[in-house]
Design an enzyme around this catalytic site. Structure first.
Site, PDB file in Angstrom:
ATOM      1  N   ASP A 450       0.851  -1.196   0.000  1.00 32.76           N
ATOM      2  CA  ASP A 450       0.000   0.000   0.000  1.00 32.76           C
ATOM      3  C   ASP A 450       0.887   1.247   0.000  1.00 32.76           C
ATOM      4  O   ASP A 450       2.108   1.160   0.144  1.00 32.76           O
ATOM      5  CB  ASP A 450      -0.863  -0.051   1.281  1.00 32.76           C
ATOM      6  CG  ASP A 450      -2.002   0.950   1.251  1.00 32.76           C
ATOM      7  OD1 ASP A 450      -2.334   1.479   0.166  1.00 32.76           O
ATOM      8  OD2 ASP A 450      -2.575   1.215   2.328  1.00 32.76           O
ATOM      9  N   GLU A 453       2.841   5.260  -3.760  1.00 34.40           N
ATOM     10  CA  GLU A 453       2.845   6.262  -4.853  1.00 34.40           C
ATOM     11  C   GLU A 453       4.167   7.027  -4.939  1.00 34.40           C
ATOM     12  O   GLU A 453       4.459   7.519  -6.020  1.00 34.40           O
ATOM     13  CB  GLU A 453       1.677   7.209  -4.670  1.00 34.40           C
ATOM     14  CG  GLU A 453       0.327   6.554  -4.903  1.00 34.40           C
ATOM     15  CD  GLU A 453      -0.083   5.542  -3.823  1.00 34.40           C
ATOM     16  OE1 GLU A 453       0.318   5.735  -2.664  1.00 34.40           O
ATOM     17  OE2 GLU A 453      -0.772   4.575  -4.153  1.00 34.40           O
ATOM     18  N   ASP A 549      -9.056   3.682  -2.463  1.00 35.81           N
ATOM     19  CA  ASP A 549      -9.870   4.089  -1.310  1.00 35.81           C
ATOM     20  C   ASP A 549     -11.151   4.763  -1.749  1.00 35.81           C
ATOM     21  O   ASP A 549     -11.282   5.985  -1.685  1.00 35.81           O
ATOM     22  CB  ASP A 549      -9.072   5.060  -0.442  1.00 35.81           C
ATOM     23  CG  ASP A 549      -7.871   4.369   0.180  1.00 35.81           C
ATOM     24  OD1 ASP A 549      -7.788   3.141   0.107  1.00 35.81           O
ATOM     25  OD2 ASP A 549      -7.038   5.074   0.748  1.00 35.81           O
ATOM     26  N   HIS A 607     -13.845  -4.387   1.819  1.00 32.63           N
ATOM     27  CA  HIS A 607     -12.849  -3.689   2.657  1.00 32.63           C
ATOM     28  C   HIS A 607     -13.448  -2.377   3.158  1.00 32.63           C
ATOM     29  O   HIS A 607     -14.225  -1.738   2.455  1.00 32.63           O
ATOM     30  CB  HIS A 607     -11.582  -3.422   1.832  1.00 32.63           C
ATOM     31  CG  HIS A 607     -10.482  -2.722   2.582  1.00 32.63           C
ATOM     32  ND1 HIS A 607     -10.160  -2.999   3.886  1.00 32.63           N
ATOM     33  CD2 HIS A 607      -9.616  -1.748   2.195  1.00 32.63           C
ATOM     34  CE1 HIS A 607      -9.146  -2.224   4.266  1.00 32.63           C
ATOM     35  NE2 HIS A 607      -8.798  -1.464   3.256  1.00 32.63           N
TER      36      HIS A 607
HETATM   37  C1  LIG Z   1     -14.339   5.355  -8.513  1.00 36.15           C
HETATM   38  C2  LIG Z   1     -14.805   5.889  -7.227  1.00 36.15           C
HETATM   39  O1  LIG Z   1     -15.426   5.164  -6.498  1.00 36.15           O
HETATM   40  N1  LIG Z   1     -14.521   7.148  -6.930  1.00 36.15           N
HETATM   41  C3  LIG Z   1     -14.885   7.810  -5.708  1.00 36.15           C
HETATM   42  C4  LIG Z   1     -13.827   7.635  -4.664  1.00 36.15           C
HETATM   43  O2  LIG Z   1     -14.024   8.509  -3.586  1.00 36.15           O
HETATM   44  C5  LIG Z   1     -14.218   9.877  -3.906  1.00 36.15           C
HETATM   45  C6  LIG Z   1     -14.352  10.644  -2.650  1.00 36.15           C
HETATM   46  O3  LIG Z   1     -13.097  10.765  -2.038  1.00 36.15           O
HETATM   47  C7  LIG Z   1     -15.439  10.040  -4.770  1.00 36.15           C
HETATM   48  O4  LIG Z   1     -15.660  11.391  -5.083  1.00 36.15           O
HETATM   49  C8  LIG Z   1     -15.218   9.258  -6.027  1.00 36.15           C
HETATM   50  O5  LIG Z   1     -16.349   9.330  -6.826  1.00 36.15           O
END
Ligand SMILES: CC(=O)N[C@H]1CO[C@H](CO)[C@@H](O)[C@@H]1O
Ligand SMILES: *[C@@H]1O[C@H](CO)[C@@H](O)[C@H](O)[C@H]1NC(C)=O
Ligand SMILES: *[C@@H]1O[C@H](CO)[C@@H](O)[C@H](O)[C@H]1NC(C)=O
Ligand SMILES: *[C@@H]1O[C@H](CO)[C@@H](O)[C@H](O)[C@H]1NC(C)=O
Ligand SMILES: *[C@@H]1O[C@H](CO)[C@@H](O)[C@H](O)[C@H]1NC(C)=O
Ligand SMILES: *[C@@H]1O[C@H](CO)[C@@H](O)[C@H](O)[C@H]1NC(C)=O
Length: 869
Positions: A450, A453, A549, A607
């Site tokens: 994890d 990046e 996440d 998760h």
């Molecule tokens: C692909 C996805 O699920 N994107 C979401 C991930 O979380 C953010 C908030 O931090 C959302 O705005 C996204 O749509």
């Protein structure tokens, strides 16, 4: 091989001082604060237009000119370019460039443009194509009017698939720009980021920045991984794809031309065009070049349970217990950072997670595997002599360094940390030692990497900051989040063995992946799972990917399908998003629907994040639990089919999960569908993605389709239809023409692997069907190379099913039996059947017409003939 060169006449400065039509404008002031004055000072063209379009744009006569004519080389052309403008957008432009066009095969073209200086090149191994060029699918045309550009043209149709006559080329030290006209608006890909629809929206100008970042996928923001790759369906249904091999901070602007304007702030232009011509072939050709994902261990296709925020081992155990009590299968349990002692890598908390090693052993005795998390960085201010990972790291000189030679310091779990340089040999050795010692502590079956990046809760070095220099403050920064390269990560002038962080930043997770997978394979002596958050081109060679996440929202559930389709294009089909969402509280309805969809993610893991209510599938009410159980039992039934799709991926590069247009490219309706997905060519998943809905509008392309549940044929084809989808139910359909291998499900794959096999035979318009089964021991390393596997094909024709064993090198297969058949689409009353000529009476025909056959008891490895009367 023949390449057409058309050099059009030079026709002078007629182009200067004209406004370029809005759709074809290349933004000449992509950095903030564009004004007429700034624009003209830069030597750009200023013409007003609608909001959101580039008023300041690249003039038509800006760019490079060819010097002489293209020079023939053994496998293509070399072109020398000379700058034909005095305007410099971001300084340090190359006066002379070399562009090489290398025809690598009939379907693969490489184009490389560089200034001849020692610029960074991604250390990615590109595999050669299977065959030499004989009769290329494409020709190349060069133009010098008004400036240099080139076209790649599909020979068979004349379609111009790649055309750089969109703004002139810019090639400067820290700003490279190339406009690409594409031949249709059916285009997909470019990740990793959240996109609102799978098909790109060419109605406006949208920058899609790529630069690895600990950023939950949110509306085009640059996120964990970098995959500069797109696929285009041409208007006649042919397809091609393009990858740009570059790891610097970069962006693609999707724009109405239709086309992409590509910008990067380092490296060079190294472009591969794959000519397909089918969509699946573009993926096969791309993954031939960058490498493919290994077949996951068999247990990796089971259901996986995880959360951050188990406050104790008892909570983890209670979750596992109630999952089993609800009859919900489980193959993997994860330990997130809460199992660690003070969040230190390679430790476990002896108080809250007392007896964790014994519990892992107990889980394994029940057929449940265990995967712990490991972060890449190491807390540096632990007392020396108390934390082996740190002491050994110092001793083996593994850290990324400031230009002064000291390790740089960031702030992440669990405090101030050093970051290993995974491109260094000593670091790889150190990492392998730590992973081996950790295995002696906890008998893990895979590793979860994890924060790679790499993440940092700060801007660059949290102790000394970042120097003001050309790396930390380049003249141009793509539209990445905060428009600050060092935000949330290292200073860009930190040194790594394979280059300065400015060039290698987005390769950090990629560089951690190979050493982790190699070490874990060595230590375990068998196939395992390494799942990584940050990925780059070719990461599929080593790791799986979860989609990061995300939040527990309906829109994120929908977005997960698009992201999953992306990673199938990127050659990483073993992917899935956190089922029921990571951040925020989930709720029963959403989580139930998400479990139904997630049962069909290749990587199927629930998760959750610290502080949220529990969302494991057994925590909800009986109807929800039953829904999840049913969906997962269907998954487990179909794992032999899914596993076979991974074999096809590894050996041919096919996608595992695919958009409908891979199968029905000529049907334009399929080009925009991103709320349904297929497993291979034979299985369609149509989930409910909206709150409060108990039906779903699903598209059925022109084929025969049968309900998975009762074999009833869908009464529309080539049309949308509304399907009932009550709370506990997900619509699943089998496509006529396919034979899907199955195995009776169980509470985990150790158990299901002992069960008899079955076949689902779905007939097409000609009453034909065919399919394949791949099977092996489930955990040997690269079985497709060792040859230790079983492969058989099944064909159904004129009422008769036959098998043909193509490879029989998995010895246990001779003990396994085919017991059941579900035959869909016979359209008549079946009055009898024979097996190898003998009457078999144990069959029934449902009202839907499906014929169900039981108790066949046929050895899997022996040829048989089954005939239906
Ligand atoms: C692909 C996805 O699920 N994107 C979401 C991930 O979380 C953010 C908030 O931090 C959302 O705005 C996204 O749509
Ligand atoms: C660039 O500037 C030089 C010197 O001012 C001038 O001679 C030349 O014509 C200019 N070239 C172009 C393409 O404008
Ligand atoms: C889980 O189940 C096991 C075996 O039935 C039992 O020993 C254990 O106490 C249970 N743990 C919890 C926390 O429920
Ligand atoms: C690192 O290891 C590889 C493979 O063993 C070797 O080829 C290479 O020379 C090593 N590099 C250095 C700098 O020692
Ligand atoms: C189909 O099967 C029937 C008997 O089951 C047989 O008589 C016929 O010749 C077969 N047709 C073909 C084309 O094989
Ligand atoms: C299946 O066949 C084997 C022999 O091939 C036989 O020993 C076994 O009893 C049979 N099982 C059933 C359930 O008929």
């Amino acid at each position: 091989m023949r390449i057409a060169i058309v050099i059009l006449a030079l026709c002078a400065a007629a182009y200067a001082q004209q406004c370029v039509p809005v759709p074809d404008r290349v933004d000449c002031h992509p950095d903030p604060d564009a004004s007429e004055e700034n624009c003209l000072a830069r030597g750009c063209q200023w013409c007003t237009g609608d909001e959101g379009t580039p008023w300041c744009h690249v003039p038509a006569n800006y760019g490079y000119k060819m010097v002489g004519t293209p020079e023939e080389t053994p496998n293509g052309y070399r072109v020398t370019l000379s700058r034909s403008t005095n305007a410099s957008y971001f300084g340090n432009d190359a006066e002379t460039l070399t562009a090489t066009f290398e025809v690598q095969s009939d379907y693969r073209l490489r184009i490389k443009i560089t200034d001849g200086t020692d610029r960074f090149e991604v250390p990615l191994k590109i595999n050669p194509p299977a065959s030499e060029p004989a009769s290329p699918l494409f020709s190349i045309e060069f133009t010098n009017d008004p400036v240099f550009s080139f076209k790649v043209i599909r020979q068979s149709t004349g379609t111009v698939v790649f055309d750089t006559s969109l703004g002139g080329l810019t090639f400067s030290d820290q700003f490279i720009q190339l406009g690409i006209k594409i031949p249709s608006t059916n285009a997909y890909g470019i990740g990793e980021n959240e996109q609102p629809s799978y098909r790109h929206d060419f109605s406006k100008f949208t920058p899609v920045p790529l630069f690895a970042r600990d950023q939950s996928p949110t509306g085009y923001k640059n996120s964990y991984g970098v995959h500069p790759y797109y696929t285009v369906i041409e208007n006649d249904g042919n397809a091609h794809s393009v990858v740009i091999v570059n790891s610097n901070a970069q962006e693609f602007v999707i724009q109405p031309t239709p086309g992409y304007v590509y910008r990067t702030i380092g490296g060079l232009l190294d472009i591969y065009v794959f000519l397909g011509p089918t969509v699946e072939e573009t993926v096969q050709q791309f993954t031939e070049a960058i490498g493919r994902q290994s077949i996951p261990p068999y247990f990796g296709l089971g259901f996986q349970l995880c959360r951050w925020g188990y406050d104790s081992i008892e909570t983890m155990q209670a979750t596992v217990n109630r999952t089993a009590a609800a009859g919900i299968p489980q193959d993997i349990q994860y330990g997130d950072i809460d199992i660690m002692q003070s969040e230190l890598d390679f430790t476990y908390d002896p108080t809250r997670f007392h007896d964790l090693p014994a519990y892992v052993t107990e889980l394994k005795s029940k057929g449940i595997k265990f995967i712990p998390i490991v972060d890449p960085f190491i807390k540096y201010d632990e007392p020396r002599g108390t934390y082996p990972a740190l002491d050994l790291g110092d001793q083996m000189d593994v850290w990324m360094k400031r230009s002064s030679g000291e390790p740089w310091i960031g702030n992440c779990w669990p405090g101030q940390v050093y970051y290993p340089d995974y491109s260094r040999n000593s670091t790889k050795q150190w990492w392998a030692i730590l992973l081996r010692e950790y295995k002696n502590l906890i008998d893990y079956d895979g590793i979860w990497i994890d924060m790679n990046e790499p993440a940092n809760w700060g801007k660059g070095d949290v102790v000394v900051g970042c120097e003001n220099n050309k790396y930390n403050n380049p003249p141009y920064v793509p539209a990445i989040e905060t428009r600050d390269l060092v935000d949330n990560t290292a200073c860009m002038d930190v040194e790594q063995d394979f280059g300065i962080h400015y060039d290698t930043h987005s390769l950090y997770g990629w560089s951690e992946s190979e050493p982790t997978t190699t070490a874990v394979r060595d230590i375990l002596g068998k196939r395992s799972i390494v799942v990584s958050r940050s990925t780059f081109l070719g990461s599929g060679n080593w790791v799986a990917h979860w989609l990061g996440d995300n939040m527990s929202t309906w829109s994120n559930m929908k977005a997960s399908i698009i992201a999953l389709l992306h990673f199938n294009l990127f050659g990483m089909p073993y992917a899935g998003s956190d089922i029921c969402g990571f951040g925020m509280n989930s709720n029963e309805e959403m989580c139930t629907r998400w479990q139904q969809l997630g049962a069909f993610y290749p990587y199927s893991r629930n998760h959750n994040a610290l502080g949220n209510i529990e969302q494991d599938p057994a925590v909800w009410g009986p109807e929800s639990r039953e829904s999840t159980r049913r969906a997962l039992l269907i998954r487990y039934t179909l794992i032999p089919y899914l596993y076979t799709l991974f074999f096809h991926h590894k050996t041919k590069g096919s996608t595992v999960v695919r958009a409908l247009f891979h199968e029905f490219t000529k049907d334009p309706v399929t080009h925009g569908i991103d709320e349904q997905m297929m497993w291979g060519s034979g299985f369609l998943i149509s989930p409910v993605l909206r709150e409060g809905h108990d039906s779903v509008t699903a598209y059925f392309p022109d084929a025969r389709w049968y309900s998975y549940y009762d074999g009833a044929e869908v009464n529309v084809r080539g049309a949308y239809t509304n399907l009932d989808a009550p709370f506990g139910f997900i619509n699943l359909h089998v496509r006529g023409g396919n034979i899907l291998p199955t195995q009776e499900p169980a509470m985990n794959t150790d158990a299901s692997r002992q069960n008899p096999f079955g076949l689902i035979i779905a007939l097409d318009d000609e009453s034909l069907a065919e399919g394949t089964l791949y099977y092996d021991d489930g955990n040997s390393i690269e079985p497709q190379d060792s040859g230790l596997y079983f492969l058989t094909s099944y064909t159904y024709n004129n009422g008769t099913l036959r098998n043909q064993v193509e490879r029989n090198e998995f010895s246990e297969m001779s003990q396994k039996v085919l017991n059941t058949i579900r035959l869909m689409g016979v359209d008549r009353e079946v009055t009898g059947m024979t097996v190898n000529g003998n009457a078999h009476t144990d069959f029934t025909q449902l009202p839907s017409g499906e014929v169900q056959v039981n108790n066949l008891n046929l050895t899997m490895v022996t040829p048989f003939t089954i005939t239906f009367q």
